[in-house]
Motif scaffolding. Sequence first.
Motif, PDB file in Angstrom:
ATOM      1  N   TYR A  17       0.820  -1.207   0.000  1.00  0.00           N
ATOM      2  CA  TYR A  17       0.000   0.000   0.000  1.00  0.00           C
ATOM      3  C   TYR A  17       0.857   1.260   0.000  1.00  0.00           C
ATOM      4  O   TYR A  17       0.525   2.247  -0.663  1.00  0.00           O
ATOM      5  N   LEU A  18       1.964   1.237   0.723  1.00  0.00           N
ATOM      6  CA  LEU A  18       2.863   2.379   0.756  1.00  0.00           C
ATOM      7  C   LEU A  18       3.478   2.632  -0.618  1.00  0.00           C
ATOM      8  O   LEU A  18       3.514   3.770  -1.099  1.00  0.00           O
ATOM      9  N   VAL A  19       3.932   1.571  -1.267  1.00  0.00           N
ATOM     10  CA  VAL A  19       4.521   1.706  -2.600  1.00  0.00           C
ATOM     11  C   VAL A  19       3.462   2.166  -3.599  1.00  0.00           C
ATOM     12  O   VAL A  19       3.743   2.990  -4.473  1.00  0.00           O
ATOM     13  N   SER A  20       2.247   1.683  -3.455  1.00  0.00           N
ATOM     14  CA  SER A  20       1.161   2.135  -4.340  1.00  0.00           C
ATOM     15  C   SER A  20       0.892   3.621  -4.156  1.00  0.00           C
ATOM     16  O   SER A  20       0.706   4.354  -5.128  1.00  0.00           O
ATOM     17  N   PHE A  21       0.879   4.074  -2.899  1.00  0.00           N
ATOM     18  CA  PHE A  21       0.697   5.496  -2.619  1.00  0.00           C
ATOM     19  C   PHE A  21       1.840   6.312  -3.214  1.00  0.00           C
ATOM     20  O   PHE A  21       1.614   7.365  -3.823  1.00  0.00           O
ATOM     21  N   PHE A  22       3.078   5.822  -3.060  1.00  0.00           N
ATOM     22  CA  PHE A  22       4.235   6.520  -3.636  1.00  0.00           C
ATOM     23  C   PHE A  22       4.117   6.605  -5.155  1.00  0.00           C
ATOM     24  O   PHE A  22       4.472   7.610  -5.754  1.00  0.00           O
ATOM     25  N   LEU A  26       3.953   9.936  -7.235  1.00  0.00           N
ATOM     26  CA  LEU A  26       4.939  10.164  -8.287  1.00  0.00           C
ATOM     27  C   LEU A  26       4.256  10.595  -9.579  1.00  0.00           C
ATOM     28  O   LEU A  26       4.697  11.548 -10.238  1.00  0.00           O
ATOM     29  N   ALA A  27       3.178   9.926  -9.940  1.00  0.00           N
ATOM     30  CA  ALA A  27       2.450  10.284 -11.160  1.00  0.00           C
ATOM     31  C   ALA A  27       1.895  11.698 -11.065  1.00  0.00           C
ATOM     32  O   ALA A  27       1.986  12.480 -12.026  1.00  0.00           O
ATOM     33  N   LEU A  29       3.043  14.156  -9.203  1.00  0.00           N
ATOM     34  CA  LEU A  29       4.168  15.101  -9.243  1.00  0.00           C
ATOM     35  C   LEU A  29       4.702  15.299 -10.649  1.00  0.00           C
ATOM     36  O   LEU A  29       5.037  16.426 -11.044  1.00  0.00           O
ATOM     37  N   VAL A  30       4.784  14.226 -11.419  1.00  0.00           N
ATOM     38  CA  VAL A  30       5.294  14.340 -12.788  1.00  0.00           C
ATOM     39  C   VAL A  30       4.316  15.140 -13.656  1.00  0.00           C
ATOM     40  O   VAL A  30       4.737  16.000 -14.436  1.00  0.00           O
ATOM     41  N   VAL A  31       3.018  14.897 -13.503  1.00  0.00           N
ATOM     42  CA  VAL A  31       2.030  15.675 -14.253  1.00  0.00           C
ATOM     43  C   VAL A  31       2.096  17.142 -13.848  1.00  0.00           C
ATOM     44  O   VAL A  31       2.054  18.045 -14.702  1.00  0.00           O
ATOM     45  N   LEU A  32       2.232  17.404 -12.557  1.00  0.00           N
ATOM     46  CA  LEU A  32       2.358  18.771 -12.068  1.00  0.00           C
ATOM     47  C   LEU A  32       3.617  19.442 -12.616  1.00  0.00           C
ATOM     48  O   LEU A  32       3.575  20.600 -13.053  1.00  0.00           O
ATOM     49  N   GLN A  33       4.715  18.711 -12.648  1.00  0.00           N
ATOM     50  CA  GLN A  33       5.967  19.261 -13.169  1.00  0.00           C
ATOM     51  C   GLN A  33       5.848  19.592 -14.656  1.00  0.00           C
ATOM     52  O   GLN A  33       6.260  20.657 -15.101  1.00  0.00           O
ATOM     53  N   VAL A  34       5.288  18.682 -15.426  1.00  0.00           N
ATOM     54  CA  VAL A  34       5.128  18.916 -16.865  1.00  0.00           C
ATOM     55  C   VAL A  34       4.181  20.078 -17.119  1.00  0.00           C
ATOM     56  O   VAL A  34       4.439  20.937 -17.971  1.00  0.00           O
ATOM     57  N   THR A  35       3.098  20.133 -16.362  1.00  0.00           N
ATOM     58  CA  THR A  35       2.123  21.210 -16.540  1.00  0.00           C
ATOM     59  C   THR A  35       2.731  22.571 -16.219  1.00  0.00           C
ATOM     60  O   THR A  35       2.589  23.523 -17.000  1.00  0.00           O
ATOM     61  N   ALA A  51      10.096  13.679  -6.844  1.00  0.00           N
ATOM     62  CA  ALA A  51       9.777  12.548  -7.719  1.00  0.00           C
ATOM     63  C   ALA A  51      10.956  11.583  -7.811  1.00  0.00           C
ATOM     64  O   ALA A  51      10.764  10.361  -7.814  1.00  0.00           O
ATOM     65  N   LYS A  52      12.165  12.124  -7.862  1.00  0.00           N
ATOM     66  CA  LYS A  52      13.357  11.274  -7.932  1.00  0.00           C
ATOM     67  C   LYS A  52      13.481  10.418  -6.672  1.00  0.00           C
ATOM     68  O   LYS A  52      13.747   9.213  -6.756  1.00  0.00           O
ATOM     69  N   TYR A  53      13.259  11.002  -5.504  1.00  0.00           N
ATOM     70  CA  TYR A  53      13.394  10.257  -4.260  1.00  0.00           C
ATOM     71  C   TYR A  53      12.250   9.269  -4.067  1.00  0.00           C
ATOM     72  O   TYR A  53      12.450   8.181  -3.519  1.00  0.00           O
ATOM     73  N   LEU A  54      11.062   9.605  -4.544  1.00  0.00           N
ATOM     74  CA  LEU A  54       9.956   8.653  -4.503  1.00  0.00           C
ATOM     75  C   LEU A  54      10.256   7.441  -5.380  1.00  0.00           C
ATOM     76  O   LEU A  54       9.957   6.303  -5.007  1.00  0.00           O
TER      77      LEU A  54
END
Length: 167
Positions: A17-22, A26-27, A29-35, A51-54
């Motif tokens: 569940y923790l990895v799923s949340f991460f 991550l997804a 954060l990447v969409v936010l970064q691209v936007t 995102a890199k550390y996640l």
Amino acid sequence: MKTYINIMDSINNWVKYLVSFFLVALAVLVVLQVTTRFVINVPLSWTEELAKYLMIYIVFLGSGLAMRHNQHIAIDFLLEIVKAENKARLQKIVLCICGIFSLVLVVYGTQLTYIVIGQSTPTLQYSMAWAYAAIPLGSLLMLCNVIALLMSPLEDDDAKETVGDIL
């Protein structure tokens, strides 16, 4: 023995569940970064670093989870050419080697985490030890799962069907 396996399965469930949340974070954060970078032209620098550390945590914790279900990439050439009565022994030897490797990663990952404890991340300015802690945590999870696999009876790979098998 059965208690240890049940405890490890419970821990693995929480880690899943923790990895799923991460992964979801991550997804996002990447969409936010691209936007913000290409649409608004005002990039957020902290999203890339986080995102890199996640991703690092997803890889190391996910490796521990994959170990429990024998989902790591493997070269099974030897398993195909050894006699049936030696397959279980060979699998135990491979698990022991994986356990030794995981133990080495735990020891040296912990040392590395202590070395970088005084350094801070470039953008977020928190200790680099938080980023490097993924190495010993994921390796410890992998080691505990190797022990659980060594305690549990090995399943016949020919009898069970795995997801993704083509033939």
